[in-house]
Motif scaffolding. Structure first.
Motif, PDB file in Angstrom:
ATOM      1  N   SER A  80       0.865  -1.156   0.170  1.00 22.71           N
ATOM      2  CA  SER A  80       0.253   0.120   0.047  1.00 22.71           C
ATOM      3  C   SER A  80       0.777   0.830  -0.479  1.00 22.71           C
ATOM      4  O   SER A  80       2.122   1.160   0.191  1.00 22.71           O
ATOM      5  CB  SER A  80      -0.539   0.090   1.253  1.00 22.71           C
ATOM      6  N   SER A  81       0.432   2.639  -0.525  1.00 23.43           N
ATOM      7  CA  SER A  81       1.096   3.578  -0.129  1.00 23.43           C
ATOM      8  C   SER A  81       1.914   3.624   1.343  1.00 23.43           C
ATOM      9  O   SER A  81       2.640   4.007   1.264  1.00 23.43           O
ATOM     10  CB  SER A  81       0.350   5.380  -0.316  1.00 23.43           C
ATOM     11  N   ASP A  83       2.753   1.370   3.186  1.00 24.80           N
ATOM     12  CA  ASP A  83       3.150   0.506   3.614  1.00 24.80           C
ATOM     13  C   ASP A  83       4.853   0.998   3.007  1.00 24.80           C
ATOM     14  O   ASP A  83       6.239   0.705   3.352  1.00 24.80           O
ATOM     15  CB  ASP A  83       2.762  -1.147   3.664  1.00 24.80           C
ATOM     16  N   ALA A 156      -6.823   9.100   2.656  1.00 29.91           N
ATOM     17  CA  ALA A 156      -6.809   7.039   3.558  1.00 29.91           C
ATOM     18  C   ALA A 156      -7.924   6.923   3.685  1.00 29.91           C
ATOM     19  O   ALA A 156      -9.331   8.009   4.129  1.00 29.91           O
ATOM     20  CB  ALA A 156      -5.822   6.702   4.252  1.00 29.91           C
TER      21      ALA A 156
END
Length: 156
Positions: A80-81, A83, A156
């Protein structure tokens, strides 16, 4: 932490060039205060042939000495972005001075170079054109810096 994009192929005047330039500029501006950047684009072009092995040799020569190596490959980790941002922050915080992302040519990355890498990153199971992957990586670098800076760019 300096970031190097070592890529096969030359980005000339196509639609990808202004996007790459814009996202790298944004990354440099946002990342500077965070200890990220500058980002440097290193293009290699195997005009003599040699296939993936020839491209791998050119890429090896372009890599900064001692750099951590991340290859872009469909068999790599999907993140994910947030992460990805955490990974960049961890690499920076643990003393990585140079991080090199490698994007291969149309046939991908030579297996020997892939085996030498510290990590492999994938933008999903689909195969993407290498020029488009370049844009996607630049955007994700900027997004990661924005996340680490607490900017509202990433929702998010």
């Amino acid at each position: 932490m300096r970031v190097h994009l070592c890529v096969v192929g030359r980005l000339r005047s196509g639609p990808e060039k202004p996007l790459v330039d814009d996202y790298l500029k944004r990354f440099d501006r946002t990342g500077r205060a965070l200890g990220l950047g500058p980002a440097r684009l290193i293009e290699v072009d195997d005009r003599k042939g040699g296939g993936m092995a020839g491209e791998a040799e050119l890429l090896r020569r372009a890599l900064p000495s001692g750099a951590r190596l991340c290859v872009l490959d469909e068999r790599g980790a999907v993140m994910s972005s947030p992460d990805f941002a955490r990974k960049l922050g961890t690499l920076r915080d643990t003393g990585t001075q140079d991080l090199a992302f490698v994007i291969g040519g149309a046939d991908g990355i030579d297996p020997a170079l892939r085996a030498e890498s510290d990590m492999a990153l994938s933008f999903g199971q689909m195969v993407w054109p290498h020029m488009l992957v370049r844009v996607m990586l630049c955007e994700q670098l900027y997004r990661a810096a924005s996340i680490l800076a607490g900017s509202p760019y990433h929702r998010a």
